[in-house]
Design an enzyme around this catalytic site. Structure first.
Site, short mmCIF file in Angstrom:
data_model
loop_
_atom_site.label_atom_id
_atom_site.label_comp_id
_atom_site.label_asym_id
_atom_site.label_seq_id
_atom_site.Cartn_x
_atom_site.Cartn_y
_atom_site.Cartn_z
N GLU A 179 -6.23 -10.73 -1.46
CA GLU A 179 -7.10 -10.50 -0.30
C GLU A 179 -8.57 -10.41 -0.72
OE1 GLU A 179 -5.71 -7.24 2.14
OE2 GLU A 179 -3.61 -7.70 1.77
N GLU B 13 0.79 -1.24 0.00
CA GLU B 13 0.00 0.00 0.00
C GLU B 13 0.82 1.29 0.00
OE1 GLU B 13 -2.71 -0.46 3.29
OE2 GLU B 13 -3.47 -2.36 2.55
O1 9MR Z 1 -7.40 -8.57 8.46
C1 9MR Z 1 -6.62 -7.62 9.11
C2 9MR Z 1 -7.38 -7.10 10.32
O2 9MR Z 1 -7.56 -8.14 11.26
C3 9MR Z 1 -6.62 -5.96 10.95
O3 9MR Z 1 -7.41 -5.41 11.96
C4 9MR Z 1 -6.32 -4.90 9.90
C5 9MR Z 1 -5.52 -3.78 10.50
O4 9MR Z 1 -4.89 -3.02 9.55
O5 9MR Z 1 -5.59 -5.50 8.85
C6 9MR Z 1 -6.33 -6.46 8.18
O6 9MR Z 1 -5.67 -6.91 7.03
C7 9MR Z 1 -5.38 -5.93 6.04
C8 9MR Z 1 -4.18 -6.41 5.27
O7 9MR Z 1 -3.12 -6.69 6.14
C9 9MR Z 1 -3.75 -5.40 4.24
N1 9MR Z 1 -4.84 -5.04 3.36
C10 9MR Z 1 -6.07 -4.66 4.01
C11 9MR Z 1 -6.49 -5.74 5.01
C12 9MR Z 1 -7.84 -5.40 5.60
O8 9MR Z 1 -7.76 -4.24 6.36
#
Ligand code: 9MR
Length: 432
Positions: free
Chosen positions: A346, A235
């Site tokens: 994802e 990102e």
């Molecule tokens: O699934 C993840 C969630 O449990 C966390 O709270 C969150 C915090 O940033 O991150 C989520 O995963 C993210 C991933 O690492 C990167 N892309 C977006 C995902 C969803 O937020």
């Protein structure tokens, strides 16, 4: 409504069954559940990449005159605890691996763990391999140096071991990210005080290199061969945020301490320490927005010229109607033109209704997505090597903060949803 109530009652009965199994462990999987009524599934032959792509690659539902009539599935809610369901990773094995993002707690649950082993051959740690999980501030303060932090791996050890035991490969997620990296990591003396000042660019470059080295060394020596791909940077592009070349700036302490070349440096270090077979990915969301797509392409092409990147990760947290599949496919094609691998890292669909009708529409959207992936691979337009869904059950999804989201393939009692059958290109799920 009546149908939904019946469904709900069935669901509650299953939930009760699961609880009984957990508490008393008195019966086996096979013995615990009755057989779901109806819906005997006749699976389509599994596709192979070699198959010639025809204008109608979805198998026709009209049987040849000599074949017995096929029963088209009508019940899509099959308990994975009670019945054998087809395996998605088996179905797609000649195309791409099928991955799951999961948290440690869910993975170590017997029932979910068993379902994961059956359905997926790739895994991503939901949170357990991110910098905030691995960086040990106390140890860094006591035994680290200004340029070399100390890490701990208790968050992800069991998950890596699970992969070893069950022959599942892992996507390493994620090394360098503006989010879920503690602020103190960017400060002189690893200070977490309000008056802390940024460490210099030189110090941050060394910290970055050491962080990447320590993660890769640990994972690759303790669990050799398990991680096959690393999300090296996550990102970094956010057009309009003020950074050079469309880069994220306002909330990226990597950008603010090192400067816009932090992404290239991360890939340079990652290549230096990665095992030769490990693929290095740039990963981002909303990649189908035009400006973002252009900025990502510029960035990855530059790193490709430096020989330090192997793939682009399209996160694909999408809605029911947006992006259009046309825009989405166009992005995969454009990324495919780079010659880099493409992974859908994802995937989930932010459905906010649990009506039967909307579950079917969600199934259709999943089916069309996989139809698109298949077609892009068949025609050589993109080298798609993995599709990962971001979570196992709707209940556990990161989207489900209000308890009213239904983005995934299984419900909370591990029943399949139409979305699951869409992934399997089941004839009972309409393509449009
Ligand atoms: O699934 C993840 C969630 O449990 C966390 O709270 C969150 C915090 O940033 O991150 C989520 O995963 C993210 C991933 O690492 C990167 N892309 C977006 C995902 C969803 O937020």
């Amino acid at each position: 409504m009546l149908l939904w109530n019946a469904k709900w009652i069935k669901t509650m009965v299953r939930l009760f069954t699961v609880v009984m199994i957990c508490n008393f462990a008195v019966c086996t999987f096979a013995g615990c559940g009755g057989k779901e009524e109806g819906g005997e599934e006749k699976q389509e032959a599994q596709p192979t990449k070699e198959e010639e792509s025809t204008p109608t690659p979805i198998p026709t539902s009209t049987p040849a005159p000599t074949e017995p009539a096929k029963e088209v599935r009508t019940d899509f809610y099959i308990s994975s605890l009670d019945e054998e369901i087809p395996s998605m990773c088996e179905y797609w094995k000649d195309y791409f691996s099928i991955g799951i993002a999961i948290t440690k707690g869910e993975l170590l649950n017997d029932f979910k763990g068993e379902l994961i082993v059956q359905q997926f051959n790739s895994m991503t740690c939901g949170n357990e391999m991110k910098p905030d999980a691995l960086l040990d501030r106390e140890a860094t303060k006591s035994t680290g140096t200004e340029t070399c932090p100390v890490l701990k791996f208790d968050s992800c050890d069991e998950m890596l071991a699970f992969c070893v035991d069950n022959n599942i490969k892992m996507r390493g997620h994620t090394l360098i990210w503006h989010s879920q990296t503690p602020d103190w990591f960017f400060m002189e003396g690893y200070s977490n005080k309000p008056d802390a000042v940024f460490a210099s660019r030189e110090v941050m470059l060394e910290r970055m290199e050491n962080y990447i080295r320590l993660v890769m060394e640990y994972v690759n020596t303790t669990y050799p061969g398990v991680v096959y791909a690393w999300d090296v940077v996550n990102e970094a592009i956010a057009p309009g945020d003020g950074g050079e070349n469309g880069m994220r700036m306002s909330d990226s302490l990597w950008y603010q301490t090192i400067g816009p070349d932090f992404v290239e440096k991360a890939f340079e270090y990652a290549r230096k320490y990665a095992a030769p077979e490990q693929k290095l990915f740039y990963n981002d969301f909303n990649t189908y927005e035009t400006a973002k797509r252009i900025a990502i392409l510029e960035l990855v092409n530059k790193i490709k010229d430096q020989g330090n990147i192997d793939g682009i990760g399209m996160q694909s947290h999408i809605g029911m109607n947006s992006p259009t599949l046309l825009d989405y496919e166009e992005t995969i094609r454009k990324f495919g033109e780079t010659g880099l691998e493409i992974q859908i890292t994802e995937l989930d669909i932010n459905l906010d209704s649990n009506s039967e009708e909307d579950f079917m529409k969600e199934g259709t959207r999943y089916k069309r997505l996989f139809f698109t992936f298949k077609n892009l691979v068949d025609t050589g337009a993109a080298n798609i090597t993995n599709i990962t869904v971001w979570g196992l059950t709707d209940e556990g999804s990161w989207l489900n903060k209000d308890g009213k989201r239904y983005p995934l393939l299984f419900n909370q009692v591990l029943e399949t949803k139409p979305a699951f059958w869409g992934v399997l290109m089941d004839e009972g799920i309409p393509l449009y």
